[in-house]
Design a protein around this motif. Structure first.
Motif, PDB file in Angstrom:
ATOM      1  N   TYR A  33       0.845  -1.194   0.000  1.00 21.73           N
ATOM      2  CA  TYR A  33       0.000   0.000   0.000  1.00 21.73           C
ATOM      3  C   TYR A  33       0.882   1.247   0.000  1.00 21.73           C
ATOM      4  O   TYR A  33       1.935   1.271   0.630  1.00 21.73           O
ATOM      5  CB  TYR A  33      -0.862   0.072   1.267  1.00 21.73           C
ATOM      6  N   LEU A  43      -4.196   9.250   7.420  1.00 21.84           N
ATOM      7  CA  LEU A  43      -3.569   8.645   6.257  1.00 21.84           C
ATOM      8  C   LEU A  43      -4.544   8.609   5.102  1.00 21.84           C
ATOM      9  O   LEU A  43      -5.663   8.107   5.238  1.00 21.84           O
ATOM     10  CB  LEU A  43      -3.116   7.221   6.581  1.00 21.84           C
ATOM     11  N   PHE A  45      -5.299   7.095   1.544  1.00 18.60           N
ATOM     12  CA  PHE A  45      -4.939   5.973   0.676  1.00 18.60           C
ATOM     13  C   PHE A  45      -4.635   6.453  -0.734  1.00 18.60           C
ATOM     14  O   PHE A  45      -5.349   7.306  -1.280  1.00 18.60           O
ATOM     15  CB  PHE A  45      -6.087   4.963   0.641  1.00 18.60           C
ATOM     16  N   TYR A  48      -2.985   0.433  -4.091  1.00 18.41           N
ATOM     17  CA  TYR A  48      -2.849  -0.879  -3.462  1.00 18.41           C
ATOM     18  C   TYR A  48      -2.452  -1.902  -4.519  1.00 18.41           C
ATOM     19  O   TYR A  48      -3.103  -2.002  -5.566  1.00 18.41           O
ATOM     20  CB  TYR A  48      -4.177  -1.258  -2.822  1.00 18.41           C
ATOM     21  N   GLY A  99      -5.573  -6.744   3.424  1.00 18.06           N
ATOM     22  CA  GLY A  99      -6.768  -6.656   4.226  1.00 18.06           C
ATOM     23  C   GLY A  99      -6.467  -6.252   5.658  1.00 18.06           C
ATOM     24  O   GLY A  99      -5.318  -6.153   6.073  1.00 18.06           O
ATOM     25  N   VAL A 100      -7.527  -6.033   6.407  1.00 20.41           N
ATOM     26  CA  VAL A 100      -7.376  -5.584   7.792  1.00 20.41           C
ATOM     27  C   VAL A 100      -7.378  -6.780   8.733  1.00 20.41           C
ATOM     28  O   VAL A 100      -7.331  -6.650   9.947  1.00 20.41           O
ATOM     29  CB  VAL A 100      -8.503  -4.576   8.148  1.00 20.41           C
ATOM     30  N   ASN A 101      -7.386  -7.988   8.192  1.00 17.07           N
ATOM     31  CA  ASN A 101      -7.354  -9.165   9.048  1.00 17.07           C
ATOM     32  C   ASN A 101      -5.934  -9.616   9.336  1.00 17.07           C
ATOM     33  O   ASN A 101      -5.724 -10.669   9.946  1.00 17.07           O
ATOM     34  CB  ASN A 101      -8.147 -10.313   8.417  1.00 17.07           C
ATOM     35  N   THR A 102      -4.983  -8.826   8.888  1.00 19.36           N
ATOM     36  CA  THR A 102      -3.594  -9.138   9.146  1.00 19.36           C
ATOM     37  C   THR A 102      -2.830  -7.844   9.330  1.00 19.36           C
ATOM     38  O   THR A 102      -3.215  -6.795   8.822  1.00 19.36           O
ATOM     39  CB  THR A 102      -2.988  -9.979   8.010  1.00 19.36           C
ATOM     40  N   GLU A 103      -1.731  -7.911  10.055  1.00 20.10           N
ATOM     41  CA  GLU A 103      -0.959  -6.722  10.376  1.00 20.10           C
ATOM     42  C   GLU A 103      -0.288  -6.150   9.137  1.00 20.10           C
ATOM     43  O   GLU A 103       0.273  -6.881   8.325  1.00 20.10           O
ATOM     44  CB  GLU A 103       0.098  -7.093  11.410  1.00 20.10           C
ATOM     45  N   ALA A 104      -0.340  -4.827   9.014  1.00 23.77           N
ATOM     46  CA  ALA A 104       0.415  -4.129   7.978  1.00 23.77           C
ATOM     47  C   ALA A 104       1.672  -3.557   8.610  1.00 23.77           C
ATOM     48  O   ALA A 104       1.630  -3.024   9.715  1.00 23.77           O
ATOM     49  CB  ALA A 104      -0.422  -3.013   7.356  1.00 23.77           C
ATOM     50  N   PHE A 106       4.666  -0.869   8.271  1.00 24.81           N
ATOM     51  CA  PHE A 106       4.924   0.407   7.621  1.00 24.81           C
ATOM     52  C   PHE A 106       6.411   0.721   7.574  1.00 24.81           C
ATOM     53  O   PHE A 106       7.167   0.390   8.508  1.00 24.81           O
ATOM     54  CB  PHE A 106       4.224   1.542   8.366  1.00 24.81           C
TER      55      PHE A 106
ATOM     56  N   ASN B  31     -13.017  -6.369  10.513  1.00 22.55           N
ATOM     57  CA  ASN B  31     -11.876  -6.258  11.413  1.00 22.55           C
ATOM     58  C   ASN B  31     -11.580  -4.796  11.705  1.00 22.55           C
ATOM     59  O   ASN B  31     -11.868  -3.919  10.886  1.00 22.55           O
ATOM     60  CB  ASN B  31     -10.615  -6.869  10.775  1.00 22.55           C
ATOM     61  N   GLN B  33      -8.300  -2.447  13.492  1.00 24.47           N
ATOM     62  CA  GLN B  33      -6.960  -2.464  14.064  1.00 24.47           C
ATOM     63  C   GLN B  33      -6.660  -1.109  14.698  1.00 24.47           C
ATOM     64  O   GLN B  33      -7.193  -0.079  14.281  1.00 24.47           O
ATOM     65  CB  GLN B  33      -5.909  -2.730  12.976  1.00 24.47           C
ATOM     66  N   TYR B  35      -3.270   1.326  15.549  1.00 27.82           N
ATOM     67  CA  TYR B  35      -1.862   1.561  15.256  1.00 27.82           C
ATOM     68  C   TYR B  35      -1.377   2.757  16.063  1.00 27.82           C
ATOM     69  O   TYR B  35      -2.150   3.634  16.454  1.00 27.82           O
ATOM     70  CB  TYR B  35      -1.648   1.875  13.767  1.00 27.82           C
ATOM     71  N   LEU B  43       3.928   3.781  11.076  1.00 32.51           N
ATOM     72  CA  LEU B  43       2.958   3.292  12.052  1.00 32.51           C
ATOM     73  C   LEU B  43       3.348   1.896  12.518  1.00 32.51           C
ATOM     74  O   LEU B  43       3.885   1.090  11.747  1.00 32.51           O
ATOM     75  CB  LEU B  43       1.553   3.244  11.443  1.00 32.51           C
ATOM     76  N   HIS B  45       1.759  -1.539  14.358  1.00 34.31           N
ATOM     77  CA  HIS B  45       0.520  -2.243  14.689  1.00 34.31           C
ATOM     78  C   HIS B  45       0.476  -2.550  16.184  1.00 34.31           C
ATOM     79  O   HIS B  45       1.456  -3.017  16.771  1.00 34.31           O
ATOM     80  CB  HIS B  45       0.452  -3.538  13.882  1.00 34.31           C
ATOM     81  N   LEU B  48      -5.365  -6.172  16.833  1.00 33.46           N
ATOM     82  CA  LEU B  48      -6.431  -6.435  15.872  1.00 33.46           C
ATOM     83  C   LEU B  48      -7.610  -7.020  16.622  1.00 33.46           C
ATOM     84  O   LEU B  48      -7.434  -7.909  17.452  1.00 33.46           O
ATOM     85  CB  LEU B  48      -5.939  -7.425  14.814  1.00 33.46           C
ATOM     86  N   ARG B  50     -11.566  -8.597  15.829  1.00 31.31           N
ATOM     87  CA  ARG B  50     -12.471  -9.025  14.763  1.00 31.31           C
ATOM     88  C   ARG B  50     -13.907  -8.678  15.154  1.00 31.31           C
ATOM     89  O   ARG B  50     -14.227  -8.505  16.331  1.00 31.31           O
ATOM     90  CB  ARG B  50     -12.318 -10.517  14.494  1.00 31.31           C
ATOM     91  N   TYR B  97     -10.145  -4.607   1.048  1.00 34.08           N
ATOM     92  CA  TYR B  97      -8.804  -5.029   1.420  1.00 34.08           C
ATOM     93  C   TYR B  97      -7.908  -3.846   1.762  1.00 34.08           C
ATOM     94  O   TYR B  97      -6.728  -4.018   2.059  1.00 34.08           O
ATOM     95  CB  TYR B  97      -8.179  -5.843   0.291  1.00 34.08           C
ATOM     96  N   PHE B 101      -7.953   4.615   7.455  1.00 33.89           N
ATOM     97  CA  PHE B 101      -7.524   5.196   8.725  1.00 33.89           C
ATOM     98  C   PHE B 101      -8.296   6.467   9.036  1.00 33.89           C
ATOM     99  O   PHE B 101      -8.698   7.203   8.136  1.00 33.89           O
ATOM    100  CB  PHE B 101      -6.034   5.535   8.665  1.00 33.89           C
TER     101      PHE B 101
END
Lengths: 115, 111
Positions: A33, A43, A45, A48, A99-104, A106, B31, B33, B35, B43, B45, B48, B50, B97, B101
């Motif tokens: 991203y 932030l 966007f 992606y 996706g937001v189901n996993t850590e990004a 940076f 989900n 999150q 940060y 940033l 994390h 998280l 759900r 996906y 923020f």
């Protein structure tokens, strides 16, 4: 490297010049991203990339902005004919699957100043 | 407009106190999150949660999620000067996906 690497850390450019910002994501991460953050703001966007799929460019503010990701790894964000309103911190992030189901993860960002 | 909005925009407390910041969002999510950002750079994390979870803990962090109110809160207990940073929530509006923020909460913890 262990993390997301961005270069340069800082860039000062004259109005009207083109700039290239680079992002080296974590090896093996398929999602990448680009965001930008103006002073004191959230932030925004930009674009992606996910694997070999066509990138989601819906956040690019104008046709002066473009980005590519070569070989599913390194990404370059190019801003043509820079304007003063392009001044911001440009942040790159990568994640294993998107996706937001996993850590990004940076990078430390590139602070762009257009004078 | 931003999907997630944090409040307050700024929070100033003394070391040892608890800090609570909130995130509200507009559309359903899968989900959410949280940060942290130091000095306007990258940033990191934190946690998280759900949509089928109501509460999660990680060290001194406690996050709650109320999907009926479309809101989440982040509680930092026994704050330290090193917790001084901006805190952002990120959501996946409509199953996107792309993490969206908010503008963040700027937390200052005075020693």
């Amino acid at each position: 490297g262990a993390g997301v690497s961005q270069s340069p850390s800082n860039k000062v450019t004259e109005k009207g010049k083109d700039v290239e910002l680079r992002c080296d994501p974590i090896s093996g991460h398929t999602a990448l991203y680009w965001y930008r953050q103006s002073l004191g703001q959230g932030l925004e966007f930009l674009i992606y990339f996910q694997g070999n799929s066509a990138p989601d460019k819906s956040g690019l503010p104008s046709d002066r902005f473009s980005a590519e990701r070569t070989g599913g790894s390194v990404s370059t964000l190019t801003i043509q004919r820079t304007q003063q309103e392009d001044s911001a911190v440009y942040l790159c992030a990568s994640s294993s699957i998107g996706g937001v189901n996993t850590e990004a993860f940076f990078g430390q960002g590139t602070r762009l100043t257009v004078v | 407009s931003q999907q997630g909005e944090e409040d307050p925009q700024a929070l100033s407390i003394q070391e040892g106190e608890n800090a609570t910041m909130n995130c509200s969002y507009k559309t359903s999510i899968n989900n959410l999150q949280w940060y942290r950002q130091n000095s306007g750079r990258g940033l990191v994390h934190l946690i998280l949660i759900r949509s089928n979870e109501r509460e999660k803990h990680s060290g001194r962090l406690r996050v709650t999620l109320d999907t009926s109110k479309k809101s989440s809160s982040l509680l930092i207990t026994a704050s330290r000067a090193a917790d001084t940073a901006s805190y952002f929530c990120a959501t996946d509006a409509g199953g996107s996906y792309i993490p969206t923020f908010g503008r963040g909460t700027s937390l200052i913890v005075h020693p």
